[in-house]
Design a protein around this motif. Sequence first.
Motif, PDB file in Angstrom:
ATOM      1  N   ALA A  62       0.884  -1.296   0.088  1.00 34.84           N
ATOM      2  CA  ALA A  62       0.117   0.143   0.088  1.00 34.84           C
ATOM      3  C   ALA A  62       0.912   1.127   0.119  1.00 34.84           C
ATOM      4  N   ALA A  63       0.505   2.194  -0.543  1.00 34.81           N
ATOM      5  CA  ALA A  63       1.173   3.472  -0.580  1.00 34.81           C
ATOM      6  C   ALA A  63       1.405   4.090   0.710  1.00 34.81           C
ATOM      7  N   PRO A  64       2.569   4.554   1.275  1.00 38.01           N
ATOM      8  CA  PRO A  64       2.703   5.205   2.517  1.00 38.01           C
ATOM      9  C   PRO A  64       1.978   6.348   2.627  1.00 38.01           C
ATOM     10  N   ALA A  65       1.942   6.746   3.861  1.00 33.76           N
ATOM     11  CA  ALA A  65       1.162   8.072   4.461  1.00 33.76           C
ATOM     12  C   ALA A  65       2.190   9.081   3.837  1.00 33.76           C
ATOM     13  N   THR A  66       1.597  10.103   3.713  1.00 34.21           N
ATOM     14  CA  THR A  66       2.050  11.431   3.302  1.00 34.21           C
ATOM     15  C   THR A  66       3.222  11.865   4.128  1.00 34.21           C
ATOM     16  N   GLY A  67       4.479  12.066   3.411  1.00 34.22           N
ATOM     17  CA  GLY A  67       5.681  12.386   4.248  1.00 34.22           C
ATOM     18  C   GLY A  67       6.184  11.304   4.849  1.00 34.22           C
ATOM     19  N   GLU A  68       5.708   9.779   4.691  1.00 37.05           N
ATOM     20  CA  GLU A  68       6.432   8.861   5.460  1.00 37.05           C
ATOM     21  C   GLU A  68       6.790   8.090   4.073  1.00 37.05           C
ATOM     22  N   LEU A  69       8.171   7.244   4.417  1.00 35.28           N
ATOM     23  CA  LEU A  69       8.767   6.269   3.488  1.00 35.28           C
ATOM     24  C   LEU A  69       8.943   4.998   4.239  1.00 35.28           C
ATOM     25  N   ARG A  70       8.279   3.972   3.963  1.00 35.78           N
ATOM     26  CA  ARG A  70       8.420   2.564   4.843  1.00 35.78           C
ATOM     27  C   ARG A  70       8.888   1.602   3.822  1.00 35.78           C
ATOM     28  N   GLY A  71       9.620   0.485   4.438  1.00 33.87           N
ATOM     29  CA  GLY A  71       9.922  -0.448   3.660  1.00 33.87           C
ATOM     30  C   GLY A  71      11.170  -1.061   4.408  1.00 33.87           C
ATOM     31  N   VAL A  72      11.764  -2.394   3.760  1.00 32.64           N
ATOM     32  CA  VAL A  72      12.807  -2.989   4.192  1.00 32.64           C
ATOM     33  C   VAL A  72      14.057  -2.339   3.607  1.00 32.64           C
ATOM     34  N   PRO A  73      15.203  -1.763   4.495  1.00 30.94           N
ATOM     35  CA  PRO A  73      15.908  -1.023   3.894  1.00 30.94           C
ATOM     36  C   PRO A  73      17.222  -1.946   3.375  1.00 30.94           C
ATOM     37  N   ARG A 118      15.009   5.005  -3.011  1.00 34.28           N
ATOM     38  CA  ARG A 118      15.541   6.224  -2.424  1.00 34.28           C
ATOM     39  C   ARG A 118      16.464   6.068  -1.266  1.00 34.28           C
ATOM     40  N   LYS A 119      17.312   6.965  -1.470  1.00 35.26           N
ATOM     41  CA  LYS A 119      18.730   7.164  -0.445  1.00 35.26           C
ATOM     42  C   LYS A 119      18.014   8.036   0.612  1.00 35.26           C
ATOM     43  N   VAL A 120      18.187   7.541   2.062  1.00 36.14           N
ATOM     44  CA  VAL A 120      17.765   8.136   3.180  1.00 36.14           C
ATOM     45  C   VAL A 120      19.074   8.301   4.143  1.00 36.14           C
ATOM     46  N   HIS A 121      19.288   9.726   4.547  1.00 35.24           N
ATOM     47  CA  HIS A 121      20.238   9.955   5.406  1.00 35.24           C
ATOM     48  C   HIS A 121      19.712  10.070   6.896  1.00 35.24           C
ATOM     49  N   LEU A 122      20.151   9.485   7.827  1.00 31.82           N
ATOM     50  CA  LEU A 122      19.592   9.716   9.201  1.00 31.82           C
ATOM     51  C   LEU A 122      20.014  11.007   9.773  1.00 31.82           C
ATOM     52  N   ASP A 153      12.698  15.076   5.267  1.00 36.19           N
ATOM     53  CA  ASP A 153      13.404  15.252   4.335  1.00 36.19           C
ATOM     54  C   ASP A 153      14.250  14.177   4.139  1.00 36.19           C
ATOM     55  N   PRO A 154      14.382  13.282   3.110  1.00 37.03           N
ATOM     56  CA  PRO A 154      15.339  11.997   3.113  1.00 37.03           C
ATOM     57  C   PRO A 154      16.695  12.486   3.161  1.00 37.03           C
ATOM     58  N   ALA A 155      17.115  13.708   2.983  1.00 39.30           N
ATOM     59  CA  ALA A 155      18.618  14.076   3.209  1.00 39.30           C
ATOM     60  C   ALA A 155      18.897  14.363   4.653  1.00 39.30           C
ATOM     61  N   SER A 156      17.562  14.126   5.714  1.00 41.26           N
ATOM     62  CA  SER A 156      17.792  14.292   6.933  1.00 41.26           C
ATOM     63  C   SER A 156      16.794  14.034   7.872  1.00 41.26           C
ATOM     64  N   ALA A 157      16.393  12.586   7.595  1.00 37.44           N
ATOM     65  CA  ALA A 157      15.319  12.022   8.132  1.00 37.44           C
ATOM     66  C   ALA A 157      15.371  11.359   9.378  1.00 37.44           C
ATOM     67  N   ARG A 158      13.981  10.995  10.316  1.00 34.91           N
ATOM     68  CA  ARG A 158      14.088  10.461  11.348  1.00 34.91           C
ATOM     69  C   ARG A 158      13.351   9.302  11.029  1.00 34.91           C
ATOM     70  N   CYS A 159      14.114   8.051  11.567  1.00 35.45           N
ATOM     71  CA  CYS A 159      13.474   6.733  11.159  1.00 35.45           C
ATOM     72  C   CYS A 159      13.084   5.967  12.361  1.00 35.45           C
ATOM     73  N   ARG A 160      12.186   5.155  12.331  1.00 38.30           N
ATOM     74  CA  ARG A 160      11.684   4.342  13.453  1.00 38.30           C
ATOM     75  C   ARG A 160      11.864   2.842  13.039  1.00 38.30           C
ATOM     76  N   LEU A 161      12.282   2.263  14.159  1.00 39.05           N
ATOM     77  CA  LEU A 161      12.281   0.459  14.054  1.00 39.05           C
ATOM     78  C   LEU A 161      11.460   0.146  15.253  1.00 39.05           C
ATOM     79  N   ASP A 162      10.368  -0.514  14.798  1.00 37.09           N
ATOM     80  CA  ASP A 162       9.440  -1.193  15.847  1.00 37.09           C
ATOM     81  C   ASP A 162       9.403  -0.117  16.958  1.00 37.09           C
ATOM     82  N   GLY A 163       8.980   1.101  16.527  1.00 36.56           N
ATOM     83  CA  GLY A 163       8.765   2.159  17.448  1.00 36.56           C
ATOM     84  C   GLY A 163       9.652   2.952  18.118  1.00 36.56           C
TER      85      GLY A 163
END
Length: 827
Positions: free
Chosen positions: A719-730, A743-747, A775-785
């Motif tokens: 399913a398409a991600p919510a607006t402003g979110e990018l999710r998947g197995v990295p 898409r490249k994501v910088h933490l 912003d993918p150039a400076s994103a905050r990512c979550r893993l299991d919350g």
Amino acid sequence: MTGQGPDRPGADEAETRAAAREAARAAALLARQLGRLAGSAGRGAWRSGTAAAKEAAKGTAPVFARAADRLRSTGPRTAPAAPVAATVPVDQPDTQSQPSPHHSVRPRRRRPWVIGLAVLVGLPLVILAGYVFAAFATLPPLGGVAPEAAQRALVVEAEDGRSFATRGAFQGERLTEKTLPPRLAQAIVAIEDRRFYSHWGIDLRGMARAMWRNATGGGVREGGSTITQQYARLTSLSQEKTLRRKIQEAFLALRLESTLTKPEILVGYLNTAYFGAGAYGADAASRRYFGHGAEKLTLPEAAMLAGLVRAPSQLAPTRNFGGAKERADLVLQAMVETGAISQSEADKARAEKLTLHTPPETPPGTNYFLDAVQGEVKRLTQESGDVTVRSTLNLDLQSLAEGVLARRLDAEGGKKKVGQGALIAMAPDGAILAMVGGRDYEDSQFNRATQAKRQAGSLFKLFVYLAAYGRGYFPDSVLVDRPTQIGEWEPQNSNNRFRGALPLRQAFALSVNTIAAQLGEEVGIPAIVAEARRLGVQADLPAVPSLALGTADVSLLEMTRAYAGVLGPGVPVEPYLVRTVRGNTPQPLFQRTAPKPGAAMDAQVQSMMLDSLQAVVESGTGKAARVNGLAVGGKTGTSQDYRDAWFVGLTPDMIVGVWVGNDDNAPMNKVTGGDIPARVFHDFVERAQKVLKGRKRPAPSAARAEPAPAAVAPAPSPAAPATGELRGVPEVVDTGTLTIRGRKVHLLGVVGEGGALSRQLARYLRRREVICSGDPASARCRLDGDDLAALIVTAGGARASEDAPSDLIEAEDQARAERAGLWQRER
């Protein structure tokens, strides 16, 4: 019956001891016979060797002649040759009869190669026999090794009661036959010496088995020493690995078996053996690891202790809990094989959770503090025995101090030629809350916070202005910044300029040298020395005019203590590290009472001095130390040629002193007290406010172990991600950069690492969904919350960037303090 073992009837004990005594007597007789044999064999070998050498020296011609004779004698024959009479000596011609003209009888000679072979075979045996005899002749007495006077063990607690360090050797209580835990006895026999109750001190079968397993296993996998041999080595021999020691160990084992019962040997061994982490003896190890005496050992605890004696330093559970647990499982299986326990008991013991009484290891950075604690405890109490010390250390502030100083030196030290630094955080009453004595204790144990004596520079002006304010000067009193000469001394300002008329408050804030020199001349150097002594400075203070500008060598602790006196109710402030010392008795050996305040500083002088200190931070040389929303005062100091840079600052909660420089006294690249030291103070104090208000530390990594990937992680939702979110197995590019759906994501706030750390992160994230926002150039990512960046940085998988959020900087400080991941040091 005494001496009865679990797999041998007690009625055989007397027979066993008698056999052991007989074996000892036989060994002594054998040694004497070997000595005689060695002497005679040596003389015979010498004579044989000499004869062989003479024979060889006759030249090669007779050898070839004899060879030709042999060739001729092997030609075709028509009849067998007549035998030589048995009565004729082989080395002499027969004078009674004449040889046949067709067949001459040659005398038989000793073959040189036979003699040589005899020498080659016999000589090593003779040497070995002599070696055995020499080892026997020099046997030490039983119990001849006097144990070294072990330093008493210290268990050190932080101010909140958390145990965080141990020092010295734990002795515990000595076990007896009555107090020996049966499970521990069974475990040690099962894993170390299964035939302990049936051999005479030396187990030839066990030695052969160990040799075979070592030969087939490609290395030393098993030892052949019995418990009796090990006890003999511990109490009577050195630990050198030589054949001589091994032979003596065998002889002493026979002697032990003839004088002690089996239980006595076993108890003696368990009281003497080293179990790692400074614990000598089973009871000390039980108290060290599990917090209770050996009499309360459970089956899994006994198995773990029994498994340590083979490699105590490597397997100590405080250092290698996983290795100790694996070894304990082997001990349990050995107990099953010997019939000591059933398989179900072993399985239950394996499943039981073991909890250590003490932390995994002493945090490396706290060792400077521990050295100082050890000296103070020795001064406070002379009682022997293990003690527990409640210290003044705040573990969170200590971790923060180490991280802040290390970050600054890592970022700027190379460019600015700064090699070392130190920091002390002190409560207003003198309690040391944090102490950093250098960049790395493992590289250098020299404590730059307490032991180093360096020129204080303008930091010393505190005493000049206190003396002036006490003699009628005020912060708004005006002096002129102008060329000044006192005798042959001409003080200069750091910028070689003069500002003209200045109030003292501004002169102090800008650290004007000429005005400080004029004040020193006006109030007198003895008055300045008296102020320094009143505030606790004990260093030598030369009574020269330049003392006003800090030419005396002082320590960081002295200067931090002196500045604390301006904040406190009385002077001098007494620094301390220990609150209580407890031994084995209910009453503490030492308990610090509330100190009586010293002589109160004149309230007006104190107020004026605090105002001047605040001016330094608000508008003077210490502006880099300002902390938003917090009242801060302090003073910078820089010695000649930029060899030392200082900042000591005050807040309502604590006094913090910082020094940076080089151990070889080399100049830095124009580093002043308002540069790195003031910035270190700012970073530390700003974040220390959160600690002092009770904010919890970031959750530690799970023993810094890599978690197992999910076994059946679901595939990412199409399913398409919510607006402003990018999710998947990295996919992992490095520990700060991921690729998700192309898409490249910088933490945000993470400086990634490649190599092994990147591969470990990839294994950790395999088949696990990550959700990123921003912003993918400076994103905050979550893993299991959980915040992925914080998890990575806390585990030591990456650095925090200079502009990282405060939570990531705190996570990096924690990783540094724990030596996790990329901060790990070689041990």
